[in-house]
Design a protein around this motif. Structure first.
Motif, short mmCIF file in Angstrom:
data_model
loop_
_atom_site.label_atom_id
_atom_site.label_comp_id
_atom_site.label_asym_id
_atom_site.label_seq_id
_atom_site.Cartn_x
_atom_site.Cartn_y
_atom_site.Cartn_z
N HIS A 1 0.86 -1.18 0.00
CA HIS A 1 0.00 0.00 0.00
C HIS A 1 0.90 1.23 0.00
O HIS A 1 1.71 1.42 0.90
CB HIS A 1 -0.91 0.00 1.22
CG HIS A 1 -1.83 1.18 1.29
ND1 HIS A 1 -2.98 1.27 0.54
CD2 HIS A 1 -1.75 2.33 2.01
CE1 HIS A 1 -3.58 2.42 0.81
NE2 HIS A 1 -2.85 3.08 1.69
N THR A 2 0.75 2.07 -1.00
CA THR A 2 1.63 3.23 -1.18
C THR A 2 1.35 4.30 -0.14
O THR A 2 0.20 4.66 0.11
CB THR A 2 1.46 3.82 -2.59
OG1 THR A 2 1.59 2.79 -3.56
CG2 THR A 2 2.49 4.91 -2.85
N ASP A 3 2.42 4.83 0.43
CA ASP A 3 2.33 5.92 1.39
C ASP A 3 2.82 7.23 0.76
O ASP A 3 2.06 8.16 0.53
CB ASP A 3 3.16 5.57 2.64
CG ASP A 3 3.08 6.62 3.72
OD1 ASP A 3 2.54 7.71 3.47
OD2 ASP A 3 3.58 6.35 4.84
N VAL B 1 5.54 8.76 -2.50
CA VAL B 1 6.32 8.41 -3.67
C VAL B 1 6.96 9.68 -4.23
O VAL B 1 6.31 10.73 -4.30
CB VAL B 1 5.46 7.69 -4.74
CG1 VAL B 1 4.29 8.54 -5.19
CG2 VAL B 1 6.31 7.27 -5.93
N VAL C 1 9.68 4.96 -3.52
CA VAL C 1 8.43 4.83 -2.78
C VAL C 1 8.65 4.17 -1.42
O VAL C 1 9.54 3.34 -1.24
CB VAL C 1 7.42 4.01 -3.63
CG1 VAL C 1 7.96 2.62 -3.95
CG2 VAL C 1 6.05 3.93 -3.00
N GLY D 1 6.01 2.33 1.61
CA GLY D 1 4.65 1.90 1.85
C GLY D 1 4.60 0.79 2.89
O GLY D 1 5.60 0.48 3.54
N ALA E 1 4.78 2.65 -9.07
CA ALA E 1 4.38 3.15 -7.74
C ALA E 1 3.50 4.39 -7.77
O ALA E 1 3.08 4.85 -6.71
CB ALA E 1 5.63 3.43 -6.90
N GLU F 1 -2.22 3.66 -5.84
CA GLU F 1 -2.59 3.47 -4.44
C GLU F 1 -1.93 2.23 -3.85
O GLU F 1 -1.73 2.14 -2.64
CB GLU F 1 -4.10 3.37 -4.32
CG GLU F 1 -4.82 4.67 -4.62
CD GLU F 1 -6.32 4.53 -4.59
OE1 GLU F 1 -7.00 5.50 -4.16
OE2 GLU F 1 -6.84 3.47 -4.99
N CYS G 1 10.95 7.66 1.53
CA CYS G 1 10.77 7.26 0.14
C CYS G 1 12.00 7.59 -0.71
O CYS G 1 12.26 6.92 -1.71
CB CYS G 1 9.51 7.87 -0.46
SG CYS G 1 9.58 9.63 -0.82
#
Length: 371
Positions: free
Chosen positions: A35-37, A39, A65, A67, A137, A140, A162
């Motif tokens: 789950h991307t936080d 980027v 990225v 996550g 990336a 979401e 990141c």
């Protein structure tokens, strides 16, 4: 079941990215859904957007990225659900001759580890969507092999963490691994964007006694001083005049020159400002087919070296721990490298903001709750 997500899709080079609904595939045995936080916007992403580097479209770019692991494949052992991770575009198998010889960015099995029978991303009509570097990336969530991931401390803010996956890995890695700078050395860094600033910090951490920052933009040189440059040179269109300015500071030339622009002219400049036995390390990506011209007598009679260092010749898994310690000790300034943090929907505005000479890194925020 495939996971519905939003992603910034490159439909055609030269056009703005479009936020689209796409489907992310289930992880295979050794794959992980993250789950991307946060980027970062990297200049290599911008090259693909503009079309100066080619990629099959439609495509989801993005590779710098941090996550949180959301799902893992049945054979994953290195990470678990809930782990906070950063990602590298240079996964390593740990088994081939290059990996075992300490050069994991040249892993001979990358294509094999990335191979899969079906696309990671598809549109709702079934059209396959390319994922840059097998990451993608700008979304979401994304799907990668576990060999592309390293756990990262929660003590590093997401906007700084990141950067470890590309900008810092390449710049600091080039100083530590690619160039192998020592306290005896003088260093020039050509190009003071994100990777150049990271290279300056890497040279400082390695103990270089003089660090000359070279850029055509005065504002970038002011930034370079803040990150550790001891001297600055304003580059001109006349490469020989720029080289002369470097030699006024260090008459014999420099022991190391790190090029972080990605142009033949700046790569040639890196070689031409070397002292005898000096080493030029080229980081900037150039369009396929570009050629360099260097004086053969300076190469042979001066025992000079011209080399590449793809992604800084990093050793990602151990480097993340090294970067973390330097950051927590105050020796590696990641926070000041973050120029702005924007919501994901403003990705195109972020790419536009990269043209600001004072910009080091623009970060996109996908998880509103994290700092």
């Amino acid at each position: 079941m495939p996971l519905p997500i939003r992603a910034a899709v490159l439909e055609q080079p030269g056009e703005p990215l479009r936020i689209r609904d796409v489907l992310l595939d289930d992880p295979l045995d050794h794959e992980v859904v993250v789950h991307t936080d946060r980027v970062g916007l990297c200049h290599s992403d911008l090259h693909y957007v503009k079309g100066s580097l080619s990629i099959s479209t439609p495509a989801v770019l993005g590779h710098e990225v941090v996550g949180v692991v959301e799902r893992v494949g049945s054979a994953v052992t290195r990470v678990a659900q809930g782990d906070r991770v950063v990602t590298t575009i240079t996964p390593s198998c740990g088994l081939c001759a290059f990996c075992m010889g300490g050069r994991p960015t040249q892993c001979a099995r990358v294509s094999e580890t990335r191979r899969r029978d079906r696309p990671k991303l598809i549109k709702h009509d079934g059209t396959a969507v390319e994922a840059l570097g097998s990451i993608g990336a700008f979304a979401e969530a994304f799907l990668v092999g576990e060999e592309s991931l390293a756990k990262v401390s929660t003590r590093i803010p997401s906007s700084a963490a990141c950067l470890l996956g590309c900008c810092v890995t390449t710049g600091v890695g080039a100083a530590v691994h690619g160039a192998q700078i020592t306290p005896q050395d003088t260093v020039a860094v050509i190009g003071c964007g994100g990777i150049g600033i990271a290279a300056i910090q890497g040279a400082r951490i390695a103990g270089a006694r003089r660090i000359v920052a070279i850029d055509a933009v005065a504002d970038k040189l002011d930034l370079a001083r803040k990150f550790g440059a001891t001297d600055v040179v304003r580059a001109s269109r006349d490469a020989e005049a720029t080289a002369d300015d470097v030699r006024e500071i260090l008459p014999g030339g420099v022991n190391h020159a790190i090029e972080a622009v990605g142009r033949p002219q700046t790569a040639e400049l890196a070689f031409n400002i070397l002292a005898p036995t000096g080493k030029a390390t080229i980081l900037g990506l150039m369009p396929e087919g570009e050629r360099l011209s260097i004086p053969a007598d300076a190469l042979v009679c001066g025992d000079r070296v011209l080399q590449g260092a793809y992604m800084g010749a990093n050793r990602f898994l151990s480097d993340v721990e090294m970067f973390t310690d330097h950051y927590l000790a105050g020796r590696l300034d990641l926070d000041s490298m973050v120029t702005a943090e924007l919501p994901f929907d403003q990705i195109n505005e972020g790419f536009t903001a990269m043209s600001d000479p004072t910009a080091v890194r623009i970060i996109l925020r996908l998880n509103q709750g994290e700092k």
